[in-house]
Write a protein that holds these residues in place. Structure first.
Motif, PDB file in Angstrom:
ATOM      1  N   GLU A 147       0.832  -1.200   0.000  1.00  0.00           N
ATOM      2  CA  GLU A 147       0.000   0.000   0.000  1.00  0.00           C
ATOM      3  C   GLU A 147       0.869   1.253   0.000  1.00  0.00           C
ATOM      4  N   ALA A 148       1.993   1.209   0.710  1.00  0.00           N
ATOM      5  CA  ALA A 148       2.907   2.358   0.713  1.00  0.00           C
ATOM      6  C   ALA A 148       3.445   2.621  -0.688  1.00  0.00           C
ATOM      7  N   LEU A 149       3.803   1.562  -1.426  1.00  0.00           N
ATOM      8  CA  LEU A 149       4.305   1.755  -2.784  1.00  0.00           C
ATOM      9  C   LEU A 149       3.196   2.239  -3.706  1.00  0.00           C
ATOM     10  N   ARG A 150       1.982   1.719  -3.545  1.00  0.00           N
ATOM     11  CA  ARG A 150       0.865   2.222  -4.356  1.00  0.00           C
ATOM     12  C   ARG A 150       0.677   3.718  -4.134  1.00  0.00           C
ATOM     13  N   ARG A 151       0.765   4.153  -2.886  1.00  0.00           N
ATOM     14  CA  ARG A 151       0.607   5.574  -2.573  1.00  0.00           C
ATOM     15  C   ARG A 151       1.769   6.387  -3.141  1.00  0.00           C
ATOM     16  N   ALA A 152       2.969   5.803  -3.140  1.00  0.00           N
ATOM     17  CA  ALA A 152       4.116   6.492  -3.728  1.00  0.00           C
ATOM     18  C   ALA A 152       3.935   6.670  -5.230  1.00  0.00           C
ATOM     19  N   VAL A 153       3.499   5.613  -5.905  1.00  0.00           N
ATOM     20  CA  VAL A 153       3.254   5.700  -7.354  1.00  0.00           C
ATOM     21  C   VAL A 153       2.163   6.725  -7.646  1.00  0.00           C
ATOM     22  N   ALA A 154       1.086   6.707  -6.861  1.00  0.00           N
ATOM     23  CA  ALA A 154       0.011   7.679  -7.060  1.00  0.00           C
ATOM     24  C   ALA A 154       0.508   9.100  -6.821  1.00  0.00           C
ATOM     25  N   THR A 155       1.357   9.285  -5.816  1.00  0.00           N
ATOM     26  CA  THR A 155       1.907  10.612  -5.538  1.00  0.00           C
ATOM     27  C   THR A 155       2.779  11.095  -6.691  1.00  0.00           C
ATOM     28  N   ILE A 156       3.644  10.220  -7.195  1.00  0.00           N
ATOM     29  CA  ILE A 156       4.492  10.598  -8.328  1.00  0.00           C
ATOM     30  C   ILE A 156       3.645  10.973  -9.538  1.00  0.00           C
ATOM     31  N   ASN A 157       2.676  10.140  -9.864  1.00  0.00           N
ATOM     32  CA  ASN A 157       1.823  10.418 -11.028  1.00  0.00           C
ATOM     33  C   ASN A 157       1.083  11.742 -10.873  1.00  0.00           C
ATOM     34  N   ALA A 158       0.613  12.029  -9.657  1.00  0.00           N
ATOM     35  CA  ALA A 158      -0.113  13.275  -9.420  1.00  0.00           C
ATOM     36  C   ALA A 158       0.810  14.482  -9.492  1.00  0.00           C
ATOM     37  N   LYS A 159       2.077  14.316  -9.097  1.00  0.00           N
ATOM     38  CA  LYS A 159       3.021  15.437  -9.075  1.00  0.00           C
ATOM     39  C   LYS A 159       3.654  15.719 -10.431  1.00  0.00           C
ATOM     40  N   LEU A 160       3.681  14.741 -11.322  1.00  0.00           N
ATOM     41  CA  LEU A 160       4.403  14.898 -12.585  1.00  0.00           C
ATOM     42  C   LEU A 160       4.014  16.146 -13.378  1.00  0.00           C
ATOM     43  N   PRO A 161       2.724  16.518 -13.453  1.00  0.00           N
ATOM     44  CA  PRO A 161       2.398  17.719 -14.232  1.00  0.00           C
ATOM     45  C   PRO A 161       3.056  18.993 -13.709  1.00  0.00           C
ATOM     46  N   SER A 162       3.403  19.033 -12.432  1.00  0.00           N
ATOM     47  CA  SER A 162       4.010  20.241 -11.872  1.00  0.00           C
ATOM     48  C   SER A 162       5.526  20.115 -11.709  1.00  0.00           C
ATOM     49  N   LEU A 163       6.094  18.985 -12.095  1.00  0.00           N
ATOM     50  CA  LEU A 163       7.537  18.791 -12.017  1.00  0.00           C
ATOM     51  C   LEU A 163       8.131  18.869 -13.413  1.00  0.00           C
ATOM     52  N   ASP A 164       9.202  19.627 -13.550  1.00  0.00           N
ATOM     53  CA  ASP A 164       9.768  19.911 -14.862  1.00  0.00           C
ATOM     54  C   ASP A 164      10.815  18.862 -15.248  1.00  0.00           C
ATOM     55  N   GLY A 165      10.621  18.228 -16.399  1.00  0.00           N
ATOM     56  CA  GLY A 165      11.669  17.421 -17.002  1.00  0.00           C
ATOM     57  C   GLY A 165      12.006  16.115 -16.318  1.00  0.00           C
ATOM     58  N   ILE A 166      11.053  15.475 -15.629  1.00  0.00           N
ATOM     59  CA  ILE A 166      11.346  14.216 -14.939  1.00  0.00           C
ATOM     60  C   ILE A 166      11.427  13.089 -15.964  1.00  0.00           C
ATOM     61  N   ASP A 167      12.604  12.493 -16.074  1.00  0.00           N
ATOM     62  CA  ASP A 167      12.852  11.483 -17.101  1.00  0.00           C
ATOM     63  C   ASP A 167      12.451  10.082 -16.659  1.00  0.00           C
ATOM     64  N   CYS A 168      12.722   9.733 -15.384  1.00  0.00           N
ATOM     65  CA  CYS A 168      12.537   8.359 -14.953  1.00  0.00           C
ATOM     66  C   CYS A 168      12.497   8.309 -13.426  1.00  0.00           C
ATOM     67  N   VAL A 169      12.291   7.118 -12.915  1.00  0.00           N
ATOM     68  CA  VAL A 169      12.344   6.850 -11.478  1.00  0.00           C
ATOM     69  C   VAL A 169      13.459   5.838 -11.233  1.00  0.00           C
ATOM     70  N   ILE A 170      14.287   6.113 -10.234  1.00  0.00           N
ATOM     71  CA  ILE A 170      15.367   5.214  -9.850  1.00  0.00           C
ATOM     72  C   ILE A 170      15.019   4.596  -8.502  1.00  0.00           C
ATOM     73  N   VAL A 171      15.085   3.279  -8.401  1.00  0.00           N
ATOM     74  CA  VAL A 171      14.815   2.565  -7.154  1.00  0.00           C
ATOM     75  C   VAL A 171      16.164   2.107  -6.589  1.00  0.00           C
ATOM     76  N   THR A 172      16.558   2.675  -5.439  1.00  0.00           N
ATOM     77  CA  THR A 172      17.892   2.379  -4.911  1.00  0.00           C
ATOM     78  C   THR A 172      17.855   1.220  -3.903  1.00  0.00           C
ATOM     79  N   GLY A 173      17.325   0.102  -4.362  1.00  0.00           N
ATOM     80  CA  GLY A 173      17.497  -1.146  -3.643  1.00  0.00           C
ATOM     81  C   GLY A 173      16.440  -1.526  -2.634  1.00  0.00           C
ATOM     82  N   ASP A 174      16.515  -2.783  -2.201  1.00  0.00           N
ATOM     83  CA  ASP A 174      15.514  -3.412  -1.349  1.00  0.00           C
ATOM     84  C   ASP A 174      14.126  -3.269  -1.960  1.00  0.00           C
TER      85      ASP A 174
END
Length: 271
Positions: free
Chosen positions: A27-54
């Protein structure tokens, strides 16, 4: 401006289970994905997401499948390096079509993002909590940095080298970090190191190198500066980190930690 989003320590378990019997990491990851998707229109030039392990809690195939199903909703491509809770071959098998995934050996990769480059390094020592690059990882980094000349670089690992001040976590960080730092110090261009593992937002300086640890999407590790205590889980809010290259007032990397979730607002600063 060009940038990417870092998430870390998602610790996905089998569907319906809780990490450590307490943390609903899915559920925490679902909320993180939803937060990223919701924020993308207001964030400039985001190319990708990097997951730094675990990515997972036990490195099991069903956990990687669960992780993949949640990340399928993300509106940007993603790349990952393994952490000490991952297992390399099941992780490789889970993402066989990913362009960044090497067909064998450690999961190192390079991602070009216009004005800067990300070098992802595999610090996993299977069966151990601490991390290390070893001769193969250090050689991969040497080649990558030689190829880049003096272009700005972010080096992404799971295990940090900087100490967070939590002794129970600091003993498990990157055991050959001094060799890594010597290479980063010698690099002629702008360079930064980002990591996970500690489940907290921590920033420090080693020589001229800024070292930044990202907060986890799920539970945190309790801040406890006393020695000889085991790490403890605390259900603090998760967060993501936005890293960008900016040109003004002088060229460089800027990072912003954004809490996960939906909050009231925005409103103008007026009555």
């Amino acid at each position: 401006m060009t940038g990417f989003i870092q998430i870390t320590d998602t610790h996905i378990v089998a569907p319906g289970a809780l990490a450590c019997g307490r943390s609903d990491t899915a559920e925490a990851l679902r909320r993180a994905v939803a937060t990223i998707n919701a924020k993308l229109p207001s964030l400039d030039g985001i190319d990708c997401v990097i997951v730094t392990g675990d990515l997972t809690d036990h490195g099991a195939p069903e956990e990687y499948a669960h992780f993949t199903s949640i990340m399928a909703e993300l509106k940007r491509p993603w790349l990952a390096v393994p952490g000490n809770h991952d297992t390399r071959e099941p992780m490789r098998a889970a993402f066989p079509d990913a362009a960044w995934m090497p067909t064998q050996g450690p999961i190192h990769w390079v991602r070009e993002l216009g004005p800067f480059t990300i070098v992802g390094l595999d610090t996993l020592q299977e069966g151990a909590r601490h991390g290390a690059l070893g001769s193969e990882g250090l050689a991969f980094l040497d080649t990558a940095l030689d190829d880049l000349g003096d272009k700005p670089v972010i080096v992404a690992t799971h295990h940090p080298w900087i100490h967070a001040g939590i002794p129970a976590m600091d003993t498990d960080n990157l055991h050959d970090g001094a060799q890594l730092m010597a290479r980063l110090e010698a690099y002629p261009g702008p360079i930064r190191m980002i990591s996970g593992h500690v489940h907290r937002a921590v920033v420090g300086q080693i020589g001229r190198i800024t070292c930044q640890i990202g907060p986890a999407t799920c539970h945190a590790v309790l801040t406890d500066h006393h020695a000889a205590r085991d790490p403890q889980l605390v259900l603090e809010p998760g967060a993501i980190t936005v890293h960008r290259w900016v040109e003004t007032p002088s060229p460089g990397f800027v990072s912003d930690v954004i809490p996960i979730g939906a909050f009231s607002g925005p409103w103008p600063f007026s009555d």
